[in-house]
Write a protein that holds these residues in place. Structure first.
Motif, PDB file in Angstrom:
ATOM      1  N   GLY A 142      -5.350  -5.408   9.482  1.00 29.23           N
ATOM      2  CA  GLY A 142      -5.405  -6.783   8.977  1.00 29.23           C
ATOM      3  C   GLY A 142      -4.245  -7.616   9.497  1.00 29.23           C
ATOM      4  O   GLY A 142      -4.434  -8.765   9.908  1.00 29.23           O
ATOM      5  N   ASP A 189      -3.015  -5.590  -3.226  1.00 29.41           N
ATOM      6  CA  ASP A 189      -1.738  -5.106  -3.777  1.00 29.41           C
ATOM      7  C   ASP A 189      -0.704  -6.226  -3.809  1.00 29.41           C
ATOM      8  O   ASP A 189      -0.727  -7.133  -2.970  1.00 29.41           O
ATOM      9  N   VAL A 197      -2.845   1.666  -0.038  1.00 28.62           N
ATOM     10  CA  VAL A 197      -2.742   2.488   1.176  1.00 28.62           C
ATOM     11  C   VAL A 197      -2.223   3.874   0.759  1.00 28.62           C
ATOM     12  O   VAL A 197      -1.084   4.230   1.020  1.00 28.62           O
ATOM     13  N   TYR A 200      -4.048  17.695   3.114  1.00 32.49           N
ATOM     14  CA  TYR A 200      -2.672  17.371   3.510  1.00 32.49           C
ATOM     15  C   TYR A 200      -1.711  17.667   2.358  1.00 32.49           C
ATOM     16  O   TYR A 200      -2.008  17.335   1.206  1.00 32.49           O
TER      17      TYR A 200
END
Ligand SMILES: Cc1cc2nc3c(=O)[nH]c(=O)nc-3n(C[C@H](O)[C@H](O)[C@H](O)COP(=O)(O)OP(=O)(O)OC[C@H]3O[C@@H](n4cnc5c(N)ncnc54)[C@H](O)[C@@H]3O)c2cc1C
Length: 455
Positions: free
Chosen positions: A19, A39, A51, A213
């Protein structure tokens, strides 16, 4: 070409990597660019809710840095001033895979930087918001992409601000625009608009693999020798574990452990270290075993890479462009997502400069951009899909010549481990600086075929 106009106002949904870069690109042809981000945007480099992947290390490929430098000259200098660690991928990166030697250590002509994702994003935002045409509004959640009744042409968005009133009582605000860029990563507003206007949805290519992860940050003493990055890759199809170590700002080191399928890296301190010790070779464990961990260990699960083929749709609404992850979400283990989003933004800027001389520049903008994006994504997809498909449990359509392609890739990788020039070429391809078809040059092809025949 600056000043040639395509429209008055463009609105970008999302102030992530794609963006922000798209907003910069749009300034060449719009009077005003408004970025709406759900946000509240922090003034310091810390992770934020929109994010969630920002808590995990993000490698910036040299192709991404180049795209940033093209859009924002001197961006590398900004990163260095913000504390990012400059690195030469030929010299400062240890790339390991069991049974394969370390590639010749050499300085390439090109470089990149290592830093946390929040620092990269903040540096980009600081630079982009300096542009007089750009306004970034945090705390603004886009609820809907709006179309002109009957025609299906996009005319703007409606959004809600974060205030104290309960969500159900807040009135949405309308913001009119000639172009809406969907950089929300999920792209659901674009899909909803296509559906609402009776259009077909894009076909998707999906490669499914459970990838887990676990990430932690360490402070000194980290025994990485002269290396600033260590990447330990598994040997498919038997090995399932990866380990990455990245230098970051403020003398911190980010460590990422990745497991596939049911192999989930733990998120308690002892388990984390034990898992790192079991990754072969154990260079990352050796580097961090006496280091101090800072903060919590965070986890993330990734289920599938998804490529939405918007570029193949015949009927695209005028005034709407998805970008970045909204088009294609790549398996993050190859570190390509930000670079692809940045290269798309770059391509958008070039396209706007070309299209602005057209009588109706917006008429074909979406179609051309999305068709070009298909081509741009191809190399990144091929580079990450192939190794993923080498695992039998990976879901997704396998090309008929998969075995041959994997043997080819294996041969390239083996030559790169012993030949300096080849190593640089292969690295440039991995960093999305050079196209995959550079491997098709006759002399290269001959050497790879010789290597394939020898095994
Ligand atoms: C675990 C993990 C590790 C990764 N590691 C790497 C790596 O090493 N290197 C790399 O290049 N890539 C990596 N990636 C991929 C990378 O994070 C993405 O490809 C990249 O951020 C895509 O940029 P984007 O602008 O499309 O989306 P994002 O950067 O995710 O930004 C989307 C933005 O849109 C906002 N938003 C969403 N909906 C709305 C709404 N309705 N209204 C307003 N705002 C909205 C969000 O809050 C967010 O700010 C990784 C991804 C994951 C999941």
């Amino acid at each position: 070409m600056a000043g040639s106009k395509v429209g008055k106002r463009a609105v970008v949904i999302g102030a992530g990597i794609g963006g922000l870069a798209a907003a910069q690109a749009l300034t060449v042809s719009f009077d005003e660019v408004v970025v709406l981000e759900q946000d509240s945007l922090p003034a310091v480099p810390i992770p934020r809710t929109g994010v969630p992947q920002g808590r995990h290390p993000h490698g910036l490929l040299a192709g991404g840095l180049k795209a940033l430098e093209d859009l924002l000259p001197g961006f590398g200098r900004d990163l260095a001033q913000a504390g990012a660690v400059k690195l030469n991928p030929g010299y400062d990166v240890l790339f390991e895979r069991l049974g394969q030697g370390q590639s010749p250590r050499q300085r390439f002509e090109w470089h990149s930087y290592a830093m946390s994702r929040p620092l990269l994003e903040l540096t980009l935002r600081r630079r982009v918001e300096q542009h007089r045409k750009i306004t970034i509004r945090g705390g603004c959640r886009v609820m809907e992409i709006l179309g002109a009744s009957g025609s299906g042409i996009v005319i703007g968005v409606s959004y809600q601000t974060r205030d104290r009133a309960p969500e159900s009582t807040r009135t949405p605000t309308t913001l009119l625009a000639d172009l809406v860029v969907d950089a929300s990563a999920h792209g659901t507003l674009t899909l909803a608009f296509l559906k609402a206007t009776g259009r077909a949805l894009p076909k998707e290519t999906v490669i499914g693999m459970e990838t887990h992860y676990s990430s932690a940050v360490f402070s000194a003493p980290v025994a990485a020798g002269e290396f600033k990055i260590m990447l330990t890759y598994p040997k498919p199809p038997v090995q399932l574990r990866y380990g990455y170590l990245y230098a970051a700002e403020n003398n911190r080191w980010q460590v990422l452990l990745i497991g596939r399928g049911n192999d989930v890296p733990p998120f308690d301190g002892d388990g984390f270290l034990k898992y790192a010790q079991q990754i072969e070779p154990s260079s990352i464990y050796d580097a961090i075993k006496n280091a101090t961990r800072v903060g919590e260990i965070t986890q993330f699960g990734f289920r599938e890479s998804v490529w939405r083929h918007f570029g193949r749709l015949r009927d695209l609404p005028r005034g709407l462009l998805p970008i970045g992850d909204a088009i294609c979400r790549l398996n993050p283990v190859y570190g390509q997502g930000m670079t692809v989003a940045l290269q798309e933004a770059n391509m958008l800027q070039q396209l706007l400069q070309l299209q602005s001389s057209e009588k109706d520049p917006l008429a074909k903008l979406g179609q051309t951009f999305l068709a070009n994006a298909e081509l741009l994504i191809e190399d990144a997809w091929e580079t990450s899909a192939l190794p993923d498909l080498a695992y039998p449990e990976t879901r997704g359509e396998r090309p008929l010549d998969l075995e041959e392609k994997l043997r080819f890739r294996g041969a390239v990788s083996r030559i790169a481990a012993r030949d300096a020039a080849f190593h640089e070429l292969f690295s440039a391809i991995r960093h999305l600086l050079k196209p995959l078809k550079a491997l098709e040059e006759p002399e290269i092809l001959r050497r790879v075929q010789e290597e394939m025949a020898a095994v």
